[in-house]
Design a protein around this motif. Structure first.
Motif, mmCIF file in Angstrom:
data_model
loop_
_atom_site.group_PDB
_atom_site.id
_atom_site.type_symbol
_atom_site.label_atom_id
_atom_site.label_comp_id
_atom_site.label_asym_id
_atom_site.label_seq_id
_atom_site.Cartn_x
_atom_site.Cartn_y
_atom_site.Cartn_z
ATOM 1 N N SER A 17 -3.171 -7.657 -0.923
ATOM 2 C CA SER A 17 -2.870 -7.423 0.422
ATOM 3 C C SER A 17 -4.189 -7.359 0.988
ATOM 4 C CB SER A 17 -1.737 -6.344 0.468
ATOM 5 O OG SER A 17 -2.451 -5.123 0.626
ATOM 6 N N HIS A 69 0.403 2.851 -3.052
ATOM 7 C CA HIS A 69 -0.857 2.439 -3.554
ATOM 8 C C HIS A 69 -1.811 3.646 -3.508
ATOM 9 C CE1 HIS A 69 -1.494 2.080 0.672
ATOM 10 N NE2 HIS A 69 -0.687 1.049 0.745
ATOM 11 N N GLY A 96 5.311 0.812 3.865
ATOM 12 C CA GLY A 96 3.969 1.232 4.171
ATOM 13 C C GLY A 96 3.682 2.815 3.894
ATOM 14 N N GLY A 110 0.299 2.091 8.337
ATOM 15 C CA GLY A 110 0.637 0.992 8.567
ATOM 16 C C GLY A 110 1.735 0.654 7.812
ATOM 17 N N ALA A 135 3.531 -3.177 5.981
ATOM 18 C CA ALA A 135 3.751 -4.685 5.687
ATOM 19 C C ALA A 135 5.107 -5.236 5.384
ATOM 20 C CB ALA A 135 2.747 -5.139 4.379
#
Ligand code: ASP
Length: 583
Positions: A196, A446, A483, A527, A529
């Motif tokens: 990503s 992440h 996100g 953010g 995705a």
């Protein structure tokens, strides 16, 4: 000029007009004295007609050479049809052919290009360009394009800047393996394809763009599960000076607008539940809430009654399948076999029929009185006529199994209506996940995800308990977006890498650029995705993403049309320093 009109355009009001059309031959019906041809292009089908008596011999000769999928250009006069076809928009007219030009002949296609015939998956993929000529596939690609345009329109209106980030990058850990690309100019070194644009979009926030989006290809070298693609598309977004609440609102709005503009469906505010609640109520962090059958924990009611199987287990949990009390012995046995199959792996299933007349009948009548069982039914909010399905075992495993059963029951009961849309936010994900096998923590989302400020003090002593400012947008049982609010402080980011088992040197080598950037006034940012392929499929009421991708890969990650991946030439290997020397 190839055409004055397309093949979906002509109506009775055009009668008498001289036109030129181009397209593919769909069918030919040769009655001898009359010949009809269906001519197809992207826009539709127009019927052509020739009368043997009135046509020049060369023209007839040419027409009789035509076959399916020949590309032709036709001039003629629009006339009213005698036998009208109300099923197609051009069904009131036909073209009395004056001349035909064969632009390109075609071999007989390996399957007929029609809505109902596709020759099977293998053949379709091998000849994908022919498959795309079918309305079914063509319309899906057009639909995808419309959604993409809409997304661009909505986000651009809100000041998001579309930025392209590089494809040849260095590995970003998102939990999958990287695809790598050898660098010819840097022997022994490799680029990675982005899983990503995560780190780049964060750097764009340090760069002061404040609002970024991109409809972007991402690459993950995962063991392929059904309906996963090694390359897929995200709507990737990032914003500066935002908290979780801001992100949830802005992107809830995006989905609401898409549903409204594209589907004409108006949806109220999306429900929000925590990860912990989702696991407890649905055994799943992407619950399908188009139907009920929520979990009810029965430990207090079902333990201590002499039923050993339950007494020894951590969790006893059940669902009430609506109006299933009438299931036959055979149907119930089928369900039991279903939960016992290796993919589900349950040891068994306890069932209780809460009959219409209020009586109870169960597989555990020996241990529980009708009153006991009625208490279960009440706890579950079951109605007479429902079938209670109860499982027991270690909490996490059992929840997962019951979640599978819940979805299976919904499928059997036709409760997963593709034209109904039930989005929700799942929030407060754990920051970390412990992996027994490797004996270490992994970032659940992440490594750039920020812990909740109120949980920061737990990071040292009890990392497992730390919740993250991370969220998923779930639609009809699919995670369509995910996100987080990011770490923007160098110390916390270093701490995070440490917990994830990076040495200081490793962290520096891999993410030095990001940590450096954090030292130059990185703004708070966050953010999300969206999985674009999946989003498009769900919006279109479909289950599989493959048809929404022009040239998808098969389950083994292969493109069977171009036959990739493939070997490369010896010289190429040599040039890339990839030749394995014989020892
Ligand atoms: N990069 C993340 C992902 O691909 C999304 C995000 O955190 O914005 O899942």
């Amino acid at each position: 000029m190839y055409r004055t009109h397309n093949n979906g355009e002509l109506r009775l009001s055009h009668a008498g007009k001289k036109v030129k059309l181009s397209g593919w031959v769909q069918t030919i019906r040769d009655k001898g004295f009359l010949i009809w041809i269906d001519l197809r292009d992207r826009y539709g089908i127009t019927q052509l007609v020739l009368e043997e008596e009135k046509s020049a011999p060369e023209l007839l000769e040419k027409v009789r050479r035509l076959g399916r999928e020949f590309v032709i250009s036709v001039t003629g006069i629009v006339i009213e049809r005698e036998a009208k076809n109300p099923n197609i928009p051009t069904g009131e007219i036909e073209i009395l052919v004056e001349n035909i030009e064969i632009l390109n002949p075609s071999k007989l296609p390996p399957f007929t290009i029609e809505d109902g015939t596709d020759g099977g998956e293998e053949l379709r993929m091998k000849y994908r360009y022919l498959d795309i000529r079918r309305n079914l596939v063509k319309d899906k690609l057009i639909f995808r394009s419309q959604v993409a345009q809409k997304v661009r329109e909505i986000l651009s209106q809100q000041d998001f800047v579309e930025v392209e980030t590089p494809v040849l990058i260095k590995s970003t850990p998102e939990g999958a393996r990287d695809f790598v690309v050898p660098s010819r100019m840097n022997p022994g070194q490799f680029y990675a394809l982005p899983q990503s644009p995560q780190t780049f979009k964060q750097l764009l926030m340090v760069g002061g763009l404040e609002r970024y989006f991109q409809i972007v290809k991402c690459f993950r070298d995962e063991d392929l599960r059904a309906d996963r693609q090694p390359e897929f598309t995200q709507i990737d977004c990032e914003m500066a000076f935002v908290e979780q609440e801001d992100i949830l609102n802005i992107f809830e709005d995006l989905l609401k607008k898409l549903l409204q503009d594209i589907k004409g469906v108006e949806i109220g505010d999306f429900p929000r539940i925590t990860y912990a609640e989702a696991m407890k109520k649905y055994g799943n962090d992407k619950p399908d809430i188009r139907f009920g059958m929520e979990f009810t924990e029965l430990n207090a009611l079902a333990q201590g009654k002499g039923f050993q199987v339950f007494d020894s287990q951590e969790l006893i949990v059940g669902i009430a399948a609506p109006s299933c009390a009438g299931y036959t012995r055979k149907e119930i046995d089928q369900l039991i076999d279903w939960v016992k199959k290796p993919q589900i792996g349950a040891l068994g299933l306890v069932w209780v029929k809460y009959n219409i007349d209020g009586s109870m009948k169960s597989s555990v009548d020996k241990f529980y009185s009708p009153e006991d069982l009625k208490a279960w039914a009440d706890a579950m909010g079951a109605q007479p006529g429902d079938l209670l399905l109860v499982m027991a075992g270690p909490a996490n495993k059992t929840r997962k199994q019951l979640s599978e059963l819940r979805m299976e029951m919904a499928k059997r009961l036709n409760l997963r209506n593709p034209e109904e849309f039930a989005p929700l936010w799942v929030v407060d994900f754990p920051l970390l996940e412990w992996d027994e096998e490797t004996q270490r923590y992994y970032a659940m989302h992440h490594p750039f995800t920020a812990p909740k400020p109120e949980d920061l003090n737990l990071l040292e002593e009890n990392p497992k308990e730390v919740r993250a400012n991370a969220y998923d947008l779930v639609l009809n049982g699919n995670e369509i977006g995910g996100g987080s609010i990011r770490i923007y402080n160098k110390e916390i980011q270093s701490k995070m890498f440490e917990i994830l088992g990076f040495t200081e040197e490793e962290a520096k080598a891999q993410f030095g650029f990001l940590m450096n950037a954090f030292e130059f006034g990185a703004p708070p940012h966050g953010g999300i995705a969206f999985g674009f392929d999946r989003l498009v499929a769900i919006l279109d009421g479909a289950e599989t993403i493959r048809d929404y991708i022009a040239f998808p890969k098969n389950n083994a990650g292969r493109d069977v049309m171009i036959d990739a991946p493939a070997k490369i030439a010896e010289e190429q290997l040599e040039e890339l320093n990839l030749r394995i020397e014989e020892k």
